[in-house]
Enzyme design. Structure first.
Site, PDB file in Angstrom:
ATOM      1  CD  GLU A 153     -12.732   1.237  -0.744  1.00  0.00           C
ATOM      2  OE1 GLU A 153     -12.502   2.404  -1.106  1.00  0.00           O
ATOM      3  OE2 GLU A 153     -13.875   0.833  -0.486  1.00  0.00           O
ATOM      4  CE  LYS A 168     -11.591   0.867  -6.561  1.00  0.00           C
ATOM      5  NZ  LYS A 168     -12.861   0.193  -6.282  1.00  0.00           N
TER       6      LYS A 168
END
Ligand SMILES: [Zn+2]
Length: 260
Positions: free
Chosen positions: A3, A51
């Site tokens: 995450e 990300k």
């Protein structure tokens, strides 16, 4: 899949090890950049965008990497040979530290001025200095018929969130994952909650959304299928949501998060 908070911490570790130091070795083990040589150049900084990881190097060069499903960066003291491991995609080293990228899903080198080609499509970064809840709401609202559990994972709408924080934010805001975006009672509140849950976990790896630590206590619904809801004791449910290749496990409480 890591995450955004995991990627944020990876960027910080890379920045601490490589930033403001001269590279003594670069070893790109991907065919397209096999001949790229960055030794002798200063690394300005490493940072995350959603990300994605960006390492900015002297000469307006950016090394763009993405962990995708299984990637990771490991950092250890320099002055040992880089590992002869087929999983290694990139080695960057200076006089003090060796940073080794394993199984990176993306490795590319591009001009810093063209970083937008890699990350320009991203929505507001939940952990970025330019986080903008109103813009995230605007982007989500652009597809009002989409199930909110799918829309929240679309990195063009808000960047950095993954399946864990999606499930947990929906539970906290009592929102069913299949509710259409246009029917969510308070979209801004949902987005702000997702940001808050990620932000409190940014500086440590535990990823607790309940405020509790210890195995089996960190999450409200994520990976708790069949266990009792912490609010109402209803068994947590689990289903796959979304179409390939974006299928994700979704966990929710049918009582606290009724369909509407
Ligand atoms: Zn419940």
């Amino acid at each position: 899949m890591p995450e955004g908070d995991t990627v944020w911490r990876t960027a910080r570790r890379l920045d601490e090890a490589l930033g403001r130091r001269v590279l003594t070795r670069s070893d790109f083990r991907v065919p397209r950049f096999a001949t790229t040589e960055l030794a002798g150049r200063v690394v300005h900084e490493a940072l995350s965008r959603g990300k994605h990881l960006l390492i900015r190097v002297d000469g307006s060069i950016t090394v763009h990497t993405h962990l995708r499903m299984d990637g990771s960066w490991r950092i250890w003291p320099a002055r040992r040979p880089p590992p002869r491991d087929h999983r290694v995609r990139l080695v960057l080293e200076n006089a003090d530290w060796q940073a080794v990228g394993y199984l990176l899903g993306v490795v590319e080198v591009l001009p810093t001025t063209l970083e937008d080609r890699a990350v320009g499509h991203l929505g507001p970064d939940l952990l970025g200095p330019d986080w903008d809840a109103a813009e995230a709401v605007r982007r989500l609202s652009g597809e009002p018929g989409r199930p909110v559990g799918e829309a929240l994972l679309d990195q063009r709408k808000l960047a950095g969130i993954g399946n864990l924080y999606k499930c947990e934010a929906l539970f906290v805001e009592r929102t069913n994952p299949w509710t259409q975006v246009g029917n969510v009672a308070d979209l801004r509140r949902l987005v702000v909650t997702a940001q808050r849950l990620m932000r409190v976990n940014r500086d440590h790896p535990e990823q607790s959304t309940t405020g509790m630590s210890g195995r089996g206590r960190e999450h409200w619904v994520y990976r708790r299928a069949g266990s009792a809801c912490r609010r109402c004791r209803t068994p947590i449910r689990h289903e796959i949501q979304g179409a390939a290749p974006y299928q994700r496990d979704t966990f929710w409480c049918p009582t606290c998060q009724p369909a509407r």
